[in-house]
Motif scaffolding. Structure first.
Motif, PDB file in Angstrom:
ATOM      1  N   SER A   8      -5.308   2.682  -5.431  1.00 25.10           N
ATOM      2  CA  SER A   8      -5.767   3.176  -4.073  1.00 25.10           C
ATOM      3  C   SER A   8      -5.967   2.285  -3.055  1.00 25.10           C
ATOM      4  O   SER A   8      -5.730   2.212  -1.943  1.00 25.10           O
ATOM      5  N   ALA A   9      -6.953   1.524  -3.611  1.00 23.16           N
ATOM      6  CA  ALA A   9      -7.576   0.407  -2.664  1.00 23.16           C
ATOM      7  C   ALA A   9      -6.331  -0.772  -2.314  1.00 23.16           C
ATOM      8  O   ALA A   9      -6.494  -1.044  -1.153  1.00 23.16           O
ATOM      9  N   LEU A  10      -5.379  -0.998  -3.096  1.00 22.92           N
ATOM     10  CA  LEU A  10      -4.327  -1.686  -2.843  1.00 22.92           C
ATOM     11  C   LEU A  10      -3.474  -1.247  -1.828  1.00 22.92           C
ATOM     12  O   LEU A  10      -2.964  -1.887  -0.929  1.00 22.92           O
ATOM     13  N   LEU A  11      -3.176   0.230  -2.017  1.00 23.40           N
ATOM     14  CA  LEU A  11      -2.269   0.813  -0.971  1.00 23.40           C
ATOM     15  C   LEU A  11      -2.924   0.705   0.412  1.00 23.40           C
ATOM     16  O   LEU A  11      -2.501   0.605   1.663  1.00 23.40           O
ATOM     17  N   THR A  12      -4.209   0.998   0.404  1.00 22.29           N
ATOM     18  CA  THR A  12      -4.963   0.789   1.699  1.00 22.29           C
ATOM     19  C   THR A  12      -4.826  -0.335   2.405  1.00 22.29           C
ATOM     20  O   THR A  12      -4.544  -0.607   3.571  1.00 22.29           O
ATOM     21  N   ARG A  31      -9.844  -2.032  14.292  1.00 25.58           N
ATOM     22  CA  ARG A  31      -9.621  -2.238  12.831  1.00 25.58           C
ATOM     23  C   ARG A  31     -10.368  -1.223  12.089  1.00 25.58           C
ATOM     24  O   ARG A  31      -9.823  -0.548  11.066  1.00 25.58           O
ATOM     25  N   ALA A  32     -11.587  -0.894  12.371  1.00 24.28           N
ATOM     26  CA  ALA A  32     -12.553  -0.065  11.692  1.00 24.28           C
ATOM     27  C   ALA A  32     -11.914   1.288  11.797  1.00 24.28           C
ATOM     28  O   ALA A  32     -11.672   2.203  10.818  1.00 24.28           O
ATOM     29  N   ALA A  36     -10.337   3.780   8.952  1.00 19.63           N
ATOM     30  CA  ALA A  36     -10.799   5.340   8.810  1.00 19.63           C
ATOM     31  C   ALA A  36      -9.420   6.303   8.972  1.00 19.63           C
ATOM     32  O   ALA A  36      -9.392   7.311   8.225  1.00 19.63           O
ATOM     33  N   GLU A  37      -8.521   6.035   9.928  1.00 20.02           N
ATOM     34  CA  GLU A  37      -7.389   6.841  10.043  1.00 20.02           C
ATOM     35  C   GLU A  37      -6.320   6.769   8.643  1.00 20.02           C
ATOM     36  O   GLU A  37      -5.953   8.022   8.146  1.00 20.02           O
ATOM     37  N   TYR A  41      -5.730   9.967   5.914  1.00 23.53           N
ATOM     38  CA  TYR A  41      -4.305  10.308   5.637  1.00 23.53           C
ATOM     39  C   TYR A  41      -4.249  10.285   4.063  1.00 23.53           C
ATOM     40  O   TYR A  41      -3.781  11.254   3.609  1.00 23.53           O
ATOM     41  N   LEU A  42      -4.820   9.416   3.273  1.00 26.66           N
ATOM     42  CA  LEU A  42      -4.680   9.473   1.936  1.00 26.66           C
ATOM     43  C   LEU A  42      -5.735  10.584   1.286  1.00 26.66           C
ATOM     44  O   LEU A  42      -5.068  11.186   0.273  1.00 26.66           O
TER      45      LEU A  42
END
Length: 247
Positions: A8-12, A31-32, A36-37, A41-42
């Motif tokens: 999950s972290a990698l995908l983000t 960027r923040a 957040a978007e 979405y995830l």
């Protein structure tokens, strides 16, 4: 769960980096907001994470399989023609099955009868047995005993002793092995002397070295033709692999 969180972290991170390349330069606020978007979405579409995990697992499995095929090819001589390992089944079979085993391994014991049934029902499989005692002193003692029997009394006695060791109940000790050997009419004085010989030590050491080269860290481990199969396999799965190998 750790793999899921990491994915999950990698995908983000990947998604963020990928879009950032198109949107740069971004301010810290932008960027923040973008992160957040992505997070939102995830959370709204968690199946995306599971799909990514499945893709990652598939790629890892394919990578491992490719590496294992290469390892088998690189160690073919030691696997299939070492000059000392027991050969059973049909010595001229069109399929070669190598098994690394430990007599105190529960899954080896479970696989033992299924391998025997595979050989009997198929009739065209060559079996090569590799002694790999990894479960303590009792395993080493049993393996030294079996190898000594093979070297002094031959393959038939080795198979009989191996079958007996796979069903043996209780602690494997020298007195227990003496009793077991005596039931098969073996010269236990000669067997015991052989157990601590350099020949037995060298054979087990060579198999350990081969296991290390193949990155084997557990028993049973099988090699079917060109494929490394790690862990216990039920009979039907082994039969399916045999059928696949024959095309």
């Amino acid at each position: 769960m750790k793999r899921l969180l990491a994915t999950s972290a990698l995908l983000t991170a990947v998604a963020t980096a990928g879009f950032a390349q198109d949107l740069t330069p971004m301010t810290d606020e932008e960027r923040a907001l973008f992160r957040a978007e992505v997070r939102s979405y995830l959370l709204d579409n968690p199946e995306v994470i599971m799909q990514a995990v499945e893709v990652l697992q598939t790629r890892e499995a394919e990578k491992q399989a490719k590496a294992d095929f290469d390892l088998v090819a690189q160690n073919a001589d030691a696997l299939f023609d070492d000059g000392y390992s027991y050969v059973g089944g049909n010595p001229y079979g069109d399929i070669v099955l190598v098994e690394f085993l430990d007599y105190r391994c529960g899954y080896c014991r479970r696989a033992h009868s299924e391998v025997a049934e595979l050989l009997e029902t198929d009739g065209n499989i060559k079996l090569i047995v590799k002694e790999l005692p990894i479960l303590g002193d009792g395993s080493v003692l049993a393996s030294r005993f079996a190898v000594a029997v093979k070297q002094l009394a031959g393959g038939d006695s080795y198979k009989a002793i191996g079958d007996a060791l796979m069903s043996f109940q209780g602690d494997i000790t020298l007195p227990a092995l003496r009793r077991l050997g005596s039931t098969f009419g073996l010269d236990m004085e000669a067997i015991e002397a052989r157990m601590d010989s350099e020949d037995v030590t060298a054979e087990i050491a060579q198999t350990r070295a081969l296991a290390g080269a193949l990155a084997i860290n557990g028993t049973p481990t099988f090699v079917m033709q060109d494929e490394l199969l790690r862990g216990y396999l039920p009979l039907q799965q082994m039969q399916a692999i045999v059928s696949d190998k024959r095309g």
